[in-house]
Design a protein around this motif. Structure first.
Motif, PDB file in Angstrom:
ATOM      1  N   LEU A  42     -28.361  71.239  22.250  1.00 15.18           N
ATOM      2  CA  LEU A  42     -27.322  71.806  22.107  1.00 15.18           C
ATOM      3  C   LEU A  42     -27.368  73.157  22.047  1.00 15.18           C
ATOM      4  N   VAL A  43     -28.503  73.618  21.595  1.00 16.25           N
ATOM      5  CA  VAL A  43     -29.017  75.409  21.546  1.00 16.25           C
ATOM      6  C   VAL A  43     -28.900  75.678  22.940  1.00 16.25           C
ATOM      7  N   GLU A  44     -29.132  74.945  24.036  1.00 14.00           N
ATOM      8  CA  GLU A  44     -29.278  75.404  25.483  1.00 14.00           C
ATOM      9  C   GLU A  44     -27.655  75.563  25.966  1.00 14.00           C
ATOM     10  N   THR A  45     -26.931  74.875  25.636  1.00  6.92           N
ATOM     11  CA  THR A  45     -25.356  74.906  26.199  1.00  6.92           C
ATOM     12  C   THR A  45     -24.292  75.415  25.308  1.00  6.92           C
ATOM     13  N   GLU A  46     -24.502  75.374  24.022  1.00  3.62           N
ATOM     14  CA  GLU A  46     -23.393  75.644  22.986  1.00  3.62           C
ATOM     15  C   GLU A  46     -23.992  77.151  22.140  1.00  3.62           C
ATOM     16  N   LYS A  47     -22.884  77.593  21.485  1.00  2.00           N
ATOM     17  CA  LYS A  47     -22.932  78.811  20.735  1.00  2.00           C
ATOM     18  C   LYS A  47     -23.478  78.326  19.360  1.00  2.00           C
ATOM     19  N   ILE A  48     -24.838  77.744  19.403  1.00  2.00           N
ATOM     20  CA  ILE A  48     -25.363  77.267  18.405  1.00  2.00           C
ATOM     21  C   ILE A  48     -26.863  77.749  18.325  1.00  2.00           C
ATOM     22  N   LYS A  49     -27.263  78.060  17.192  1.00  2.00           N
ATOM     23  CA  LYS A  49     -28.753  78.623  17.193  1.00  2.00           C
ATOM     24  C   LYS A  49     -29.273  78.091  15.820  1.00  2.00           C
ATOM     25  N   LYS A  50     -30.738  77.881  15.990  1.00  5.27           N
ATOM     26  CA  LYS A  50     -31.472  77.385  15.019  1.00  5.27           C
ATOM     27  C   LYS A  50     -31.706  78.622  13.926  1.00  5.27           C
ATOM     28  N   ILE A  51     -31.702  78.116  12.680  1.00  8.03           N
ATOM     29  CA  ILE A  51     -32.109  78.915  11.614  1.00  8.03           C
ATOM     30  C   ILE A  51     -33.382  78.196  10.690  1.00  8.03           C
ATOM     31  N   TYR A  52     -33.757  78.661   9.672  1.00  8.96           N
ATOM     32  CA  TYR A  52     -34.906  78.047   8.986  1.00  8.96           C
ATOM     33  C   TYR A  52     -34.285  76.861   8.382  1.00  8.96           C
TER      34      TYR A  52
END
Length: 254
Positions: A42-52
């Motif tokens: 999802l991170v590669e294609t959507e406006k979603i990012k990882k957080i802690y």
């Protein structure tokens, strides 16, 4: 099967804005390793990012304390408030929202005659005290120390009883995806009620709020008459505002 789960996870993240890995594991009944693989996709294609410990919608902005917000971009907030104050007139009933921008309006409307202010913000109330020409009606509710405002359903109920000439509302973010958003669930219904009861609605935001999504949407663009800000929004956001007949008013130092 996996593609559907990923679509469901994407929808869940966009709906909740920020979620932990544990929440996702519990919601979709899969292991953390599986969730991590799905998130990587999802991170590669959507406006979603990882957080802690989880993920968030890229651009999502959580609520911070009143003091922290007051220090940030203070000059821009002051000139926006000054510009907004030009829209208030004698004998009007206006709503001034809780916020570190809206509160600066008082010094610029202090000479208006027979002005009534409806507000849930302690700073607005305190700054209005020296001016007997300003009638202040405070909304009821529970004190939220983080926002220095009275919140809750009773505040919205009180507000709904009044006919408002103009509302001056703050936001944590404004974006194509989220519309006008706010970090405090307790304040969201108050904002919605003010916009519903008011003849004219003005949104006060500085440029740092553009393309930011916060916890809850309180309005779409078609319910806002003008955005008062310190810089022109990005092209896509500007286009959306124009399509909804929402004008952009730029504030400056003059």
């Amino acid at each position: 099967m996996r593609s559907k789960r990923i679509d469901d996870i994407k929808e869940y993240i966009y709906q909740n804005k920020t979620v932990t890995l544990d929440q996702l594991c519990e919601e979709f009944q899969v292991s953390k390793n599986t969730i991590r693989r799905d998130i990587d996709e999802l991170v590669e294609t959507e406006k979603i990012k990882k957080i802690y410990g989880g993920v968030t919608v890229d651009g999502f902005k959580p609520m911070i304390s009143f003091d922290e917000r007051n220090i940030s971009n203070l000059h821009q907030k002051q000139i926006i408030a000054k510009k907004a104050a030009e829209l208030a007139n004698d004998n009007e009933i206006i709503f001034i929202d809780s916020g570190t921008t809206t509160m600066h309006m008082i010094e610029h409307i202090k000479d208006l005659k027979n002005l009534t202010i409806l507000t849930n913000n302690i700073e607005v109330i305190m700054r209005s005290i020296p001016y007997p020409n300003i009638n202040v009606i405070s909304l009821s509710g529970t004190l939220n120390r983080k926002t220095l405002s009275f919140t809750g359903s009773s505040a919205a109920d009180v507000l709904s009883q009044y006919n408002i000439s103009k509302s001056f509302v703050a936001a944590t973010g404004i974006s194509l995806m989220g519309g006008c958003t706010n970090s405090s669930p307790a304040e969201t219904e108050i904002k919605r009620t003010a916009l519903m009861k008011s003849q004219k609605n003005y949104l006060l935001v500085d440029h740092t709020k553009f393309d930011v999504i916060s916890l809850m949407t309180f309005s779409n663009f078609d319910n806002i008459d003008s955005i008062i800000t310190d810089a022109m929004p990005p092209a896509s956001l500007k286009e959306a505002l124009n399509k909804n007949n929402c004008s952009i008013v730029l504030a400056d130092d003059k």
